[in-house]
Design a protein around this motif. Structure first.
Motif, mmCIF file in Angstrom:
data_model
loop_
_atom_site.group_PDB
_atom_site.id
_atom_site.type_symbol
_atom_site.label_atom_id
_atom_site.label_comp_id
_atom_site.label_asym_id
_atom_site.label_seq_id
_atom_site.Cartn_x
_atom_site.Cartn_y
_atom_site.Cartn_z
ATOM 1 N N TRP A 1 25.281 78.503 -46.893
ATOM 2 C CA TRP A 1 26.014 78.041 -45.722
ATOM 3 C C TRP A 1 27.209 77.194 -46.150
ATOM 4 C CZ3 TRP A 1 26.482 73.468 -42.540
ATOM 5 C CH2 TRP A 1 26.814 73.732 -41.212
ATOM 6 N N GLU B 1 22.749 80.963 -38.781
ATOM 7 C CA GLU B 1 23.660 82.105 -38.710
ATOM 8 C C GLU B 1 25.029 81.658 -38.223
ATOM 9 O OE1 GLU B 1 21.651 84.715 -36.052
ATOM 10 O OE2 GLU B 1 20.656 85.793 -37.648
ATOM 11 N N PRO C 1 24.029 82.784 -32.136
ATOM 12 C CA PRO C 1 23.495 82.875 -33.493
ATOM 13 C C PRO C 1 22.426 81.813 -33.725
ATOM 14 C CG PRO C 1 25.751 82.066 -33.498
ATOM 15 C CD PRO C 1 25.452 82.498 -32.106
ATOM 16 N N ILE D 1 14.585 87.439 -39.817
ATOM 17 C CA ILE D 1 15.544 87.919 -40.807
ATOM 18 C C ILE D 1 15.181 89.331 -41.232
ATOM 19 C CG2 ILE D 1 16.457 87.505 -43.119
ATOM 20 C CD1 ILE D 1 16.041 84.521 -42.552
ATOM 21 N N SER E 1 25.299 89.285 -39.336
ATOM 22 C CA SER E 1 24.699 88.002 -39.704
ATOM 23 C C SER E 1 24.711 87.831 -41.219
ATOM 24 C CB SER E 1 23.272 87.942 -39.196
ATOM 25 O OG SER E 1 22.589 86.919 -39.870
ATOM 26 N N LEU F 1 22.718 86.381 -42.942
ATOM 27 C CA LEU F 1 21.383 86.290 -43.507
ATOM 28 C C LEU F 1 20.770 87.658 -43.782
ATOM 29 C CD1 LEU F 1 19.938 83.508 -41.201
ATOM 30 C CD2 LEU F 1 21.212 83.260 -43.305
#
Lengths: 572, 513
Positions: free
Chosen positions: A53, A133, A371, A389, A398, A400
């Motif tokens: 992130w 996300e 998200p 996920i 996304s 992820l």
């Protein structure tokens, strides 16, 4: 995820706090081997999520702060784990300050000398269990864009902070009523220019729900709110179903602010709580030493570093010239008039009233299309996020999403059915014949026998599942073993070598006998169980809603570092 | 109007059976285009329109007086005599009169040209752009962090975001903030090995910063002048100077520049301009300018008794800020929306205006709406005085607001934020938003009604969906140009000059350095 472009550095550094993970103690009882931040979530170590992130935001100056005994495994994993090594940019530094215990509060952590030295500019504090996300740069952009006066210069002491709150409701399959919540009171931003910034509000009160309940109990189920709050803000919105994501964008002066106030224990409750209140409660800012911190009394070194003379800079305030701001003249004038009339005896302070920088919050609206932002500090959350996920298709925007739903190196037996769309199979997994796997995450190096049925299960690294086992909604820790029918004898003898496993086995046997009473050898059926790492579940065990772990004579680690207050041990 | 429409309608129906082959072809073409476009219903209307108007135009030529007779009975029978007709129909009949004598052959090219215009528009379909001003639309507005070069300094980045959200707005504020951010960026700079600071800094370090700011909002004239000055300063540095000395020198020079060209200048201008305000004056001003604010405050502190009228407009409501701060200072302020301008301008004795830029032909570029203020004041014989630092003077020349301007995102004109992201507040909070929104719904419904009559009536469009309404465009310009003849005087730090002296001052101040 490969990074297409490197965003410019926002000039921030990140502190990722790797706490003890109290509510996940089925899996984290021994922090020296498997600390919480290394628990896999959808086959990635937990710490990958905050790191990734930050990288997507352009923050590469990352420090992982962890208690000393969790540092070696963390460093080892950072060096070796393929997911972590594939992260671009420099490897994050691991900082294990001496004074840091598993029980230390987060604000206490900020006060430690080592941490204070590491913080050199504005910083972001994240928790290792943060999964998001939401594009961090969008939040960051709001923080940078909304920072008031003189924010362009780094020596400014008037920057505000920003926290992130997410709703704990409104998402099917992920939201649960048992999620921890916080109490947040916010007011809309005072000066909306053309467009209202999305979801950004100013915090005026914040506390965890536990504290709220205590306050309610003390006050006969009433929440006392000061008049000054209502006098200053006419439009206060109170939320009780949002939760602090433990992501704080903080300006440099907060470091000093925390250091000055010895009694601050946690960032979320004390630092933010007092800061939010200081914005409207008369005299509080001075009591907390905020005025001196903001005036930058001690910061001679900062001023020395800044080449231009500071007076000059103070003189030309770009914001005063801005056509979308009104002059702050009134702040100086009105309190004077007020003070002379009301309390002439107490000498009014010679300096203008302190303008406390705003504490902003990104309140994520509750909607299934938003998200995901979550903190994972309980086992059910770990499972639900992992499964969420796993449901993301590889093409999903996304960040992820996994590239391979089923890793090419996995070997899968004949007539085995794996529902591609909601499963995630990691590398080197062997799956026997005639298995049926639905909505599950299978970690690397797992061995799954034949005729196994897995539904909504999360298997961490190296879990062995014997033939004919049926598992629904289970979470199996690293190297756990669930024995099935045919291979019981052989596998059991193999396991005897491992001390921990033996101990675990002993108890497992007890449980098994107490549960099923007799020798129903043919099927192992587990429903909604949590299986500790290295634990062996006997063949023929039938269990529902149990936590299977070895008896730990040392007991659990008391206290909590990161407000992981939720008691999830007895999860049904 | 109704009658006109009626006649057109009638003529169309009457004409229908006699459609020519050309007409049929055209209609087929229009149909095809309509099919190609995404929203069939919406295009039905514009596609249908050209034949109708066409018919009206064609009617005299194709059928001579035949149709005319059908419609209006015997009244129009005699071509030359118009007297018996009612006057409102006269307008209608002028065309037939003109068309009548001309040969039928002359019409086809005209009718061909008529539908050609809409059919050109059909495939284009870019509703978000007003074509006349399409050159002004930014390539990308509201940048996200990802799109920016990696070398951009965080301070510049933050400033860029603040500029794009109008947290910092106004020509001199942006200029000052930019220079302060550049100071940070320059301090963070280290010269690479094989080059020298004067040669490397501008092209490799400063230009990404400038590009970043430019991508957030087009640069103001003052910023351009400051950048030109800074570049010149750096390039002329002695290459042998040690790096830290050079950087410190640049930073000191920047401070000096800000001090001389903006801070002290503002003082000087305010000191000079405040003498224009006399006891009993009624000063009218528009939006918010830092110098005008300073001037008024100084005049007030001097003890002059005067009244103030602040005219304001959407979407930035800068005048609100000015009115607030002046009101707090104890002035008597009247706050008027732009629509009330004609009413209040009669009371004014002086109009004080700020500037975005003074152009070399003496015209003033300032917040959109300024030109109308100046025009009204000029008509009412109220002197218009512009306060402007010389750093905002420009060598450019513009005659209208089309060539030099800035188009802000049209979404800023919407009254409430885009609903998809906002309406999550449960129940009670929504009330204010709802009232605002309903107003929008009504107006946009009115707008879209004539746009898509054949659209299902149940679906009301709000202004938020403006880009999907085929014949609606939003335009949100930032500036306009005020002609020099409306401006009595420009007060800058070189004194009070007529607008015609702008190029002289510009040469002195910005190019003579």
């Amino acid at each position: 995820m490969p990074h297409a472009t490197h965003p410019p550095s926002p000039g921030l550094q990140a502190l990722v706090l790797c706490g003890p993970g109290l509510s996940l103690n089925t899996f984290t009882s021994t922090p020296s081997t498997l600390p919480k931040c290394l628990l896999p979530i959808a086959n990635r170590p937990m710490v990958w999520y905050p790191l990734d992130w930050c990288h997507r935001m352009g923050i590469y100056d990352i420090t992982l702060v962890t208690p000393a005994d969790a540092a070696p495994p963390l460093e080892a994993v950072l060096r070796s784990h393929p997911v972590l090594t594939s992260l671009s940019g420099p490897r994050p530094e691991v900082l294990a300050p001496k004074g840091l215990e598993m029980t230390s509060g987060t604000a206490e952590l900020l006060r430690l000398g080592e941490v204070q030295r590491v913080i050199k500019g504005d910083f972001v504090v994240l928790s290792c269990d943060f999964v998001s996300e939401v594009d961090g740069s969008r939040v960051l952009q709001q923080w940078m864009g909304l920072n008031p006066s003189l924010a362009a210069s780094s020596s400014s002491r008037r920057k505000g902070g920003l926290a992130v709150y997410y709703p704990t409701y409104g998402r099917e399959g992920i939201s649960s009523k048992k999620d921890e919540t916080d109490f947040v009171a916010t007011v809309p931003l005072p000066k909306p220019n053309v467009m209202l910034p999305m979801g950004i509000e100013e915090v005026v009160m914040v506390m965890p729900t536990d504290t709220l309940n205590d306050t309610l109990d003390e006050n006969k189920q009433a929440l006392p709110i000061r008049q000054t709050l209502l006098a200053k803000h006419g439009n206060v919105k109170i939320r009780t179903k949002h939760r602090d994501a433990h992501v704080y964008f903080l300006p440099l002066w907060v470091k000093e602010f925390v250091a000055r106030n010895e009694k601050f224990d946690s960032i979320s409750e004390d630092v933010l709580g007092w800061w939010a209140k200081a914005g409207w409660q008369a005299g509080l800012a001075a009591k907390l030493g905020m005025d001196e911190v903001l005036a930058g009394k001690r910061s001679t070194d900062d001023e020395g570093a800044n080449a231009g003379s500071v007076d000059e800079e103070e003189e030309v305030d770009a914001t005063a010239l801005s056509s979308t701001k009104s002059a702050p003249v009134a702040v100086r004038q009105s309190p004077q008039a007020f003070a002379t009339r009301v309390r002439t005896s107490t000498a009014p302070p010679p300096r203008p009233k302190l303008a406390v920088p705003p504490l902003l919050a990104y309140m994520q609206p509750a909607s299934p299309t938003q998200p995901l932002i979550r903190r994972i500090d309980t086992a059910p959350q770990l499972a639900s996020i992992s499964l969420h996920i796993a449901r993301l298709p590889p093409s999903d925007p996304s960040p992820l999403a996994h590239e391979h739903k089923i890793h090419p190196s996995a070997s899968i037996g004949q007539q085995t059915r794996i529902s591609q769309e909601d499963c995630l199979i990691a590398e080197n997994v062997t799956i026997g014949i005639r298995c049926n796997i639905k909505e599950s995450v299978v970690g690397p190096n797992c061995e799954i026998g034949s005729n196994v049925r897995l539904t909504k299960c999360v298997l961490m690294d190296g879990v062995v599942v014997g033939d004919g086992v049926q598992m629904v909604g289970c979470i199996a820790g690293k190297r756990a073993r669930v024995e099935g029918t045919s291979t019981t004898g052989a596998k059991g003898s193999e396991v005897e070598v491992d001390g921990a496993a033996v101990k675990g086995k002993g108890k497992g046997k007890q449980k098994a006998t107490s549960q099923s009473g007799g020798e129903e050898d043919d099927k192992t059926k587990l429903t909604e169980c949590e299986i500790a790492p290295f634990f062996v579940v006997e063949a023929g065990t039938e269990a529902k809603g149990e936590t299977m772990k070895a008896f730990d004579p040392e007991g659990e680690i008391g206290g909590d570092g990161e407000e992981d207050v939720g008691d999830e041990e007895d999860a049904e | 109007m109704a009658e006109q429409g009626g006649t057109a309608e009638q003529s169309k129906t009457v004409e229908e059976p006699k459609v020519s082959a050309v007409e049929l072809k055209k209609r087929a073409k229009a149909d095809k285009q309509a099919r190609r476009a995404a929203q069939k219903e919406q295009e039905g209307a514009p596609a249908e329109v050209p034949p109708a108007t066409n018919g009206a135009h064609q009617e005299p030529s194709a059928q001579g007086q035949g149709v005319q007779q059908d419609q209006k009975g015997k009244a129009a029978q005699a071509k030359g005599q118009q007297q018996p007709k009612p006057s409102k129909q006269g307008g209608q009949d002028v065309r037939p009169e003109r068309g009548g004598p001309s040969q039928p052959q002359s019409i086809p090219p005209r009718s061909k040209a008529a539908p050609a215009a809409p059919s050109k528009e059909l495939p284009k379909r870019d509703n978000s752009v007003v074509e006349l001003l399409s050159h002004l639309y930014p390539i990308q507005r509201r940048p996200n962090l990802a799109g920016v070069s990696k070398d951009v300094h965080p301070a510049v980045l933050a400033l860029g975001l603040q500029i794009s959200t109008y947290e910092i707005c106004g020509s001199s504020a942006r200029c000052v903030a930019m220079l302060l951010a550049f100071k940070e960026a320059i301090q963070a700079y280290t010269t690479p090995r094989d080059t020298s600071l004067p040669r490397h800094l501008v092209s490799h370090h400063l230009s990404p910063q400038i590009d970043c700011l430019r991508s957030c909002r087009p640069l103001a004239e003052s910023m351009g002048n400051a950048i030109r000055w800074l570049k010149k300063l750096i390039v002329e540095l002695d290459p042998d100077k040690p790096e830290h000395e050079a950087k410190d020198f640049i930073c000191e020079e920047i401070d000096r520049f800000v001090h001389e060209r903006i801070t002290v200048t503002d003082q000087a201008i305010a000191a000079s301009a405040r003498n224009q305000i006399r006891t009993g004056s009624v000063v009218l001003t528009y939006a918010k300018s830092a110098i005008v604010e300073k001037t008024i405050l100084q005049a007030h502190e001097q003890g002059t008794r005067f009244r103030l009228i602040v005219v304001d407009s959407r979407p930035l409501f800068e005048g609100k800020r000015l009115a607030t701060s002046l009101m707090r200072a104890g002035l008597e302020v009247q706050y008027v929306p732009f629509s009330g301008l004609a009413h209040v301008v009669k009371d004014a004795t002086l109009v004080l205006l700020g500037a975005h830029s003074m152009l070399s032909n003496g015209r003033l570029q300032s917040r959109v709406g300024t030109a109308s203020i100046a025009l009204q004041a000029h008509k009412a014989d109220v002197p218009v005085i512009v306060c402007c630092e010389s750093v905002k003077f420009s060598g450019k020349v513009a005659l209208d607001s089309i060539v030099l301007n800035e188009i802000a995102p049209p979404e800023e004109l919407l009254l409430s934020p885009i609903p998809e992201k906002s309406p999550i507040h449960p129940a009670g909070v929504a009330t204010t938003a709802v009232t605002g929104k309903s107003a929008v719904t009504v107006t946009s419904a009115a707008i879209s009604k004539d746009a898509s009559e054949d659209d299902e009536p149940a679906k009301l469009k709000t202004l938020h969906e403006w880009s999907s309404i085929s014949n609606l465009r939003l335009l949100n310009p930032m500036y306009d140009i005020t002609p020099a003849e409306y401006i009595r005087m420009v007060i800058c730090e070189y004194g009070s000059v007529p607008p015609s002296s702008v190029p002289v001052v510009h040469r002195l101040a910005n190019e003579g350095m």
